[in-house]
Write a protein that holds these residues in place. Structure first.
Motif, PDB file in Angstrom:
ATOM      1  N   ASP B  48       9.412  -3.212   7.878  1.00  0.00           N
ATOM      2  CA  ASP B  48      10.750  -2.380   8.964  1.00  0.00           C
ATOM      3  C   ASP B  48      11.811  -3.183   8.978  1.00  0.00           C
ATOM      4  N   CYS B  49      11.603  -3.891   8.083  1.00  0.00           N
ATOM      5  CA  CYS B  49      12.491  -5.442   7.743  1.00  0.00           C
ATOM      6  C   CYS B  49      12.401  -6.250   8.516  1.00  0.00           C
ATOM      7  N   VAL B  50      11.255  -6.944   9.354  1.00  0.00           N
ATOM      8  CA  VAL B  50      11.147  -7.778   9.407  1.00  0.00           C
ATOM      9  C   VAL B  50       9.610  -8.368   8.236  1.00  0.00           C
ATOM     10  N   GLU B  51      10.336  -9.540   8.301  1.00  0.00           N
ATOM     11  CA  GLU B  51       9.375 -10.358   7.217  1.00  0.00           C
ATOM     12  C   GLU B  51       7.708 -10.192   7.652  1.00  0.00           C
ATOM     13  N   ASN B  52       6.902 -10.168   7.287  1.00  0.00           N
ATOM     14  CA  ASN B  52       5.968 -10.349   7.540  1.00  0.00           C
ATOM     15  C   ASN B  52       4.717 -10.398   6.476  1.00  0.00           C
ATOM     16  N   VAL B  53       3.177  -9.870   6.217  1.00  0.00           N
ATOM     17  CA  VAL B  53       1.993 -10.017   5.720  1.00  0.00           C
ATOM     18  C   VAL B  53       1.790  -8.663   5.913  1.00  0.00           C
ATOM     19  N   VAL B  54       1.027  -8.365   4.639  1.00  0.00           N
ATOM     20  CA  VAL B  54       0.520  -7.023   4.501  1.00  0.00           C
ATOM     21  C   VAL B  54      -0.802  -7.704   3.720  1.00  0.00           C
ATOM     22  N   ILE B  55      -1.672  -6.767   3.614  1.00  0.00           N
ATOM     23  CA  ILE B  55      -2.541  -6.365   2.527  1.00  0.00           C
ATOM     24  C   ILE B  55      -2.474  -5.290   0.907  1.00  0.00           C
ATOM     25  N   GLY B  56      -2.025  -5.663   0.672  1.00  0.00           N
ATOM     26  CA  GLY B  56      -0.806  -5.110  -0.808  1.00  0.00           C
ATOM     27  C   GLY B  56      -2.246  -4.845  -2.034  1.00  0.00           C
ATOM     28  N   ILE B  57      -1.651  -3.620  -2.120  1.00  0.00           N
ATOM     29  CA  ILE B  57      -2.905  -3.208  -3.168  1.00  0.00           C
ATOM     30  C   ILE B  57      -1.658  -3.846  -4.577  1.00  0.00           C
ATOM     31  N   ASN B  58      -2.024  -4.611  -6.173  1.00  0.00           N
ATOM     32  CA  ASN B  58      -1.383  -4.818  -7.400  1.00  0.00           C
ATOM     33  C   ASN B  58       0.542  -5.282  -7.063  1.00  0.00           C
ATOM     34  N   GLY B  59       0.292  -5.927  -5.809  1.00  0.00           N
ATOM     35  CA  GLY B  59       2.015  -5.863  -5.425  1.00  0.00           C
ATOM     36  C   GLY B  59       3.093  -4.909  -5.179  1.00  0.00           C
ATOM     37  N   GLN B  60       2.021  -4.141  -4.182  1.00  0.00           N
ATOM     38  CA  GLN B  60       2.857  -2.855  -4.063  1.00  0.00           C
ATOM     39  C   GLN B  60       2.223  -2.551  -2.469  1.00  0.00           C
ATOM     40  N   PHE B  61       3.389  -2.109  -1.193  1.00  0.00           N
ATOM     41  CA  PHE B  61       2.797  -2.141  -0.651  1.00  0.00           C
ATOM     42  C   PHE B  61       3.468  -0.274  -0.175  1.00  0.00           C
ATOM     43  N   PRO B  62       3.258   0.847   0.781  1.00  0.00           N
ATOM     44  CA  PRO B  62       1.546   1.353   0.227  1.00  0.00           C
ATOM     45  C   PRO B  62       1.214   0.858  -1.335  1.00  0.00           C
ATOM     46  N   GLY B  63      -0.472   0.662  -1.334  1.00  0.00           N
ATOM     47  CA  GLY B  63      -1.244   0.724  -2.841  1.00  0.00           C
ATOM     48  C   GLY B  63      -1.120   1.779  -3.381  1.00  0.00           C
ATOM     49  N   PRO B  64      -0.816   1.739  -4.575  1.00  0.00           N
ATOM     50  CA  PRO B  64      -0.457   2.719  -5.424  1.00  0.00           C
ATOM     51  C   PRO B  64      -0.876   3.919  -5.241  1.00  0.00           C
ATOM     52  N   THR B  65      -0.151   5.566  -5.818  1.00  0.00           N
ATOM     53  CA  THR B  65      -0.052   6.615  -4.991  1.00  0.00           C
ATOM     54  C   THR B  65      -1.922   6.737  -6.695  1.00  0.00           C
ATOM     55  N   ILE B  66      -3.058   7.812  -6.169  1.00  0.00           N
ATOM     56  CA  ILE B  66      -3.866   8.059  -7.378  1.00  0.00           C
ATOM     57  C   ILE B  66      -3.029   9.568  -7.253  1.00  0.00           C
ATOM     58  N   ARG B  67      -3.321   9.989  -8.787  1.00  0.00           N
ATOM     59  CA  ARG B  67      -3.256  11.269  -8.555  1.00  0.00           C
ATOM     60  C   ARG B  67      -4.040  12.207  -9.421  1.00  0.00           C
ATOM     61  N   ALA B  68      -4.878  12.825  -9.549  1.00  0.00           N
ATOM     62  CA  ALA B  68      -5.958  13.802 -10.353  1.00  0.00           C
ATOM     63  C   ALA B  68      -5.745  14.561  -9.784  1.00  0.00           C
ATOM     64  N   LEU B  69      -6.807  15.061 -11.393  1.00  0.00           N
ATOM     65  CA  LEU B  69      -7.401  16.726 -11.646  1.00  0.00           C
ATOM     66  C   LEU B  69      -8.353  16.957 -10.743  1.00  0.00           C
ATOM     67  N   ALA B  70      -8.748  17.925  -9.445  1.00  0.00           N
ATOM     68  CA  ALA B  70      -9.677  18.992  -8.933  1.00  0.00           C
ATOM     69  C   ALA B  70     -11.114  18.836 -10.243  1.00  0.00           C
ATOM     70  N   GLY B  71     -11.977  18.170  -9.951  1.00  0.00           N
ATOM     71  CA  GLY B  71     -13.191  18.100 -10.678  1.00  0.00           C
ATOM     72  C   GLY B  71     -12.758  16.055 -11.993  1.00  0.00           C
ATOM     73  N   ASP B  72     -11.963  15.442 -11.383  1.00  0.00           N
ATOM     74  CA  ASP B  72     -11.867  14.272 -11.873  1.00  0.00           C
ATOM     75  C   ASP B  72     -12.573  13.534 -11.200  1.00  0.00           C
ATOM     76  N   THR B  73     -12.809  12.145 -12.585  1.00  0.00           N
ATOM     77  CA  THR B  73     -13.921  11.063 -11.733  1.00  0.00           C
ATOM     78  C   THR B  73     -12.407   9.515 -11.583  1.00  0.00           C
ATOM     79  N   ILE B  74     -12.815   9.300 -10.432  1.00  0.00           N
ATOM     80  CA  ILE B  74     -11.727   7.748 -10.231  1.00  0.00           C
ATOM     81  C   ILE B  74     -12.597   7.051  -9.863  1.00  0.00           C
ATOM     82  N   SER B  75     -11.900   6.318 -11.627  1.00  0.00           N
ATOM     83  CA  SER B  75     -13.024   4.848 -11.127  1.00  0.00           C
ATOM     84  C   SER B  75     -11.895   4.079 -11.186  1.00  0.00           C
ATOM     85  N   VAL B  76     -12.093   2.830  -9.824  1.00  0.00           N
ATOM     86  CA  VAL B  76     -11.014   2.089  -9.443  1.00  0.00           C
ATOM     87  C   VAL B  76     -12.153   1.292  -9.519  1.00  0.00           C
ATOM     88  N   GLU B  77     -11.126  -0.624  -9.959  1.00  0.00           N
ATOM     89  CA  GLU B  77     -12.299  -1.358 -10.532  1.00  0.00           C
ATOM     90  C   GLU B  77     -11.488  -2.579  -9.496  1.00  0.00           C
TER      91      GLU B  77
END
Lengths: 583, 583
Positions: B48-77
């Protein structure tokens, strides 16, 4: 005769009962098991009159003082009541013979205790002395997880010096920024330095916005503190009677600061260091590095109508933290009467000759055990500040320690191949490395290898300091060894050479568990690898350790008996057993 | 003929290869396994333009968007790179059929992943819809651990509505105080309330010290924000072309705030809720509670020479957080041209009739699956605010949930007796309890019992709201069920009675995974316990859950196949296997 026989009979019965009782308590006659039940929890506290959050134990900060007799067994049933953080506690200075899993070093001796879980630390305190305990996971020590551990001589034994009373001062430094944020700072790219501590604490008490001393005495605009006395940040005043001798136990668990302690108008006689007797010597002030403990004697031979300052100042870094003060209060003078003289003036922060002179005065008390005259194995450890992928790190022989997810004690004991790098870490550094200058290429690498020591071998470690990343900077590093005491054979300037060996003190080197390396200097240590287990050896400055400044020693792990399950439920050891179950 | 046969032959080869490839990827034709490698890490960020610490994923905040098709299997290591904190990720809205250990609820479906360790979340996304993921340990969701998970229809299938383009807005609220300190606040005695959020975020972007709208439009002294556009807190502008229809996916992962969304001058047509189609209906603004997701359609039928406000406002609590704004930018108008009209005015924060009207408009799309007409098991859950030993808590039927150290999935599957309280928790509350008034005795107890549901039984849950500790206060609570969608049979006022059943909507109740209880009201839900596993059901307001506002359901755990070892290395399951090993 009947009377005598009666008396004898009841005495015998009492003695018999006493023996039975003692045997029930502990197979070693007279020794006791002392049970403690601790809950570790984050809580609001005002260590320096500024409200903050500390890691407390049973609602106390610092944690409860443990007091025991040499030979006793300590049993601490520790429940982690933190929300999402694991926790461990290291018993600093206790060698953990036969109980290496109780050393409390996360990733080395045990898995961190998960939130909601309980772990029992059970270990023997075999040697009288002044010790302490503290968190050894992430930077939880900076977060306030520490307390005192004092071991007295068994009943019937006497200290080799006299005193009429005693005090204990546990010294620490305090930041207003949480230890979690400090961890993020130090791990950031670009690097963010956490800065100097806001306040120095004595027994968890300091004053940030005010000073105990009148403004004319201190170089600041602080107002004089006003206390009712029951505030968590009210100073711990030392109440003394005239013409007595007092033992002052002093321990430093600072995260960063090297300290200098003085008592205005009083001499300090040093008698103990890290749980070992030293040949008594007298000084006006003394340096204390993080990880060290001392006992000093002082005699209340001054004008009893006055009070005197006890002062604590920063050494070895340009001090931006005010001197911490408390009062030596002579009976029957009122404790609220301020000393008439100014607080002791600390030696200049970079007067290293003063520091070296103090270190060089420390010798083993006559009659102490002497070191072996030769060594089996010598490891030279160069401490450098480095960069890895743009991150700022510390490294030892160019390896920056990153602890593995599986504690070494379990992975070595059970022969797990993939828990850490089995290549031996380097035992020396390139001979052309110029310790006096900035490294032309400060890159280093991450590593988690182990120095494997032959059981019962005599090991020399030469700690070699060097220039840091910035020009003309070489920091102080107090190195602490787990599981052992070592002999400090000597300190020297510049790069250690084979010829320096001739200067080693093999006659009366002091036994310590912590020894400092001075800027651009070296320090030589010797110890016997006689304690089966895996042992951290690291700079006790918490940010430096967090940035990789440590190594791991292992010896006689095959002799370690069954490691308690509770210490192993993480990483590959956890999975190993689950896999064997094959459910 | 030769030409034709050639063409046919190569086509057949291509088709054959394609089938082979599909089969290699996944036994279900066309479905893919999508692999992700994530590192969870604390990092500096300025949401919000004020520096702070967040819990990020792969250096991103919010974490990466997962996009898949119904029936797919998601594997997050997922590798935990936090310093001392465990971590898990819950895939909100994914039912985890056959993979209950991948639900990512600490202490329920798995052990928290230790720092330095890696856990693989592998699960099928069986239903198209708008979902998200977030931390489910302590208050790490408040700390910023969240991201979007969007499941599209498999190729060849079509949505039952048309749109030309789509946007995704993940909504959250943000405090300047760290989530660790918030946890300490909420667990303190006396209780410390964390207060209202400083900022509302859209896709992790908000503005604390400035406003996008000119001062004449907003009731504040904030200056107008100036952005280059690449700041982490620059608003995510929605760029549209005139006379098109857009799908806006909206998800709320707020810790506390209930929200109202509006697009100035544009109607919103709601078509999806929590991954289920709803009968389309049109509104000017819509409420979104934490844990909910929607798809709305809007048509760009306004003057394309202007831009329009998209606004987000607080509902259900007296708002102390400024409205969040972004811009709907019509092509070819410049995105920097501010709308000429003021931002949409949100309904009054306590206009619950407006909220109820919106909730009551949500019906299942025609042709959707209908609920069973009767239930096998009814559980009535009274939500109250309470005190235990001076601590402020929330309780369900007078039990405040404290999660055990051993995850239920393992302890139930392996019949561990001492992992949690095996007494059934209460399924109703005393008939004389007055939900409209402060409780005469607000004491409650801690508990961790489980509601054991018969496999495949139809379960009714009546969520009953009540007065909180303070007089004339009854909060909104959005309840979220893991592992299932439920039918929302109805909302009512006051205390639920048997007669209220007659009002249940069994014709077209919407399927949801989150449903709100309004102040002093009740909400009736129905679901089929057809998913073997252990499932949290809780208020999605993170401080409320932290204070005990949740229950645990278990069904058909005997049908769960081998739980991965990695999910079990903590608490009694960890020790159980170690003990069996008997080393």
């Amino acid at each position: 005769m009947i009377g005598f026989s009666d008396t004898f009979g009841s005495r015998a019965t009492i003695i018999f009962l006493f023996i039975c009782l003692a045997l029930v308590q502990n197979p070693a006659f007279g020794a006791k098991t002392r049970h403690f039940k601790w809950a570790v929890e984050s809580m609001y506290w005002s260590p320096d009159c500024v409200e903050n959050v500390v890691i407390g134990i049973n609602g106390q900060f610092p944690g409860p003082t443990i007091r025991a007799l040499a030979g006793d067994t300590i049993s601490v049933e520790l429940t982690n009541k933190l929300n999402t953080e694991g926790v461990v506690i290291h018993w600093h200075g206790i060698r953990q013979f036969g109980t290496p899993w109780a050393d409390g070093a996360a990733s080395i001796s045990q898995c961190a205790i998960n939130p909601g879980e309980t772990f029992v630390y059970r270990f023997k305190v075999d040697k009288a002395g002044t010790y302490f305990y503290h968190g050894h996971y992430g930077m939880q020590r900076s977060g306030g997880l520490y307390g005192s551990l004092i071991v007295d001589l068994p009943e019937g034994e006497k200290e080799p010096f006299h005193y009429d009373g005693e005090f204990n001062l546990l010294l620490s430094d305090w930041w207003h920024k949480s230890s979690q944020l400090q961890e993020v700072d130090l791990s950031s790219k670009p690097f963010r330095w956490i800065g100097e501590p806001q306040t120095l604490l004595m027994n968890g008490r300091g004053q940030y916005n005010c000073s105990l001393a009148a403004a004319q005495f201190i170089n600041s605009s602080s107002s004089i503190c006003e206390f009712r006395g029951n505030e968590p940040c009210a100073p711990q005043i030392l109440h003394v009677h005239p013409n007595k001798t007092y033992r002052l136990r002093v321990t430093s668990t600072t995260a960063l600061a090297s300290l200098n302690l003085a008592i205005g108008n009083h001499k300090l006689v040093v008698v103990e260091a890290d749980g070992n007797y030293v040949q008594p010597f007298s000084v006006d002030d003394m340096d204390i590095y993080s990880g060290e403990s001392y006992s000093i004697l002082f005699t209340t031979d001054q004008d009893p109508s006055k009070n005197y300052w006890i002062s604590l100042s920063v050494r070895g870094r340009e001090p931006k933290t005010p001197q911490a003060l408390t009062i030596l209060n002579y009976f029957p003078t009122s404790a609220s009467k301020l000393p008439t003289s100014p607080p002791p003036i600390a030696p200049l922060w970079n007067d290293y000759n003063h520091s070296k002179a103090f270190s060089n005065k420390i010798h083993a008390r006559m009659g102490s055990a002497k070191p072996p005259t030769t060594y089996d194995h010598r490891i030279i450890l160069l401490s450098t500040q480095n960069r890895i992928d743009g991150y700022t790190k510390w490294a030892i022989n160019n390896v920056s320690l990153v602890l593995p997810a599986t504690p070494y004690l379990g992975s070595i004991k059970y022969g797990l191949k993939n828990a850490f790098d089995h290549k031996n870490p380097p035992e020396d550094f390139p001979s052309d490395y110029d310790v006096m200058k900035q490294a032309p290429n400060p890159n280093s690498t991450y590593g988690n290898g182990v120095y494997m020591l032959s059981f019962n071998s005599t090991v020399d470690v030469i700690l070699q300091n060097a220039n840091a990343l910035a020009a003309n900077v070489s920091d102080i590093h107090p190195w602490h060894l787990h599981g052992h005491a070592f002999w400090v054979l000597g300190y020297g300037e510049g790069k250690f050479t084979k010829e320096d060996e001739a200067k080693f003190n093999l006659k009366n080197p002091p036994l310590r568990n912590t020894a400092v390396i001075f800027p651009y200097g070296w320090t030589a240590l010797r110890f016997v690898a006689d304690n089966p287990g895996v042992w951290a050896f690291h700079c006790h400055i918490e940010p430096h350790l967090h940035m990789g400044m440590g190594v791991v020693f292992a010896e006689g792990v095959d002799r370690v008996r069954k490691v308690p399950n509770d210490a192993l439920t993480c990483g590959l050891t956890g999975k190993m057993f689950l896999n064997n179950k094959g459910h």
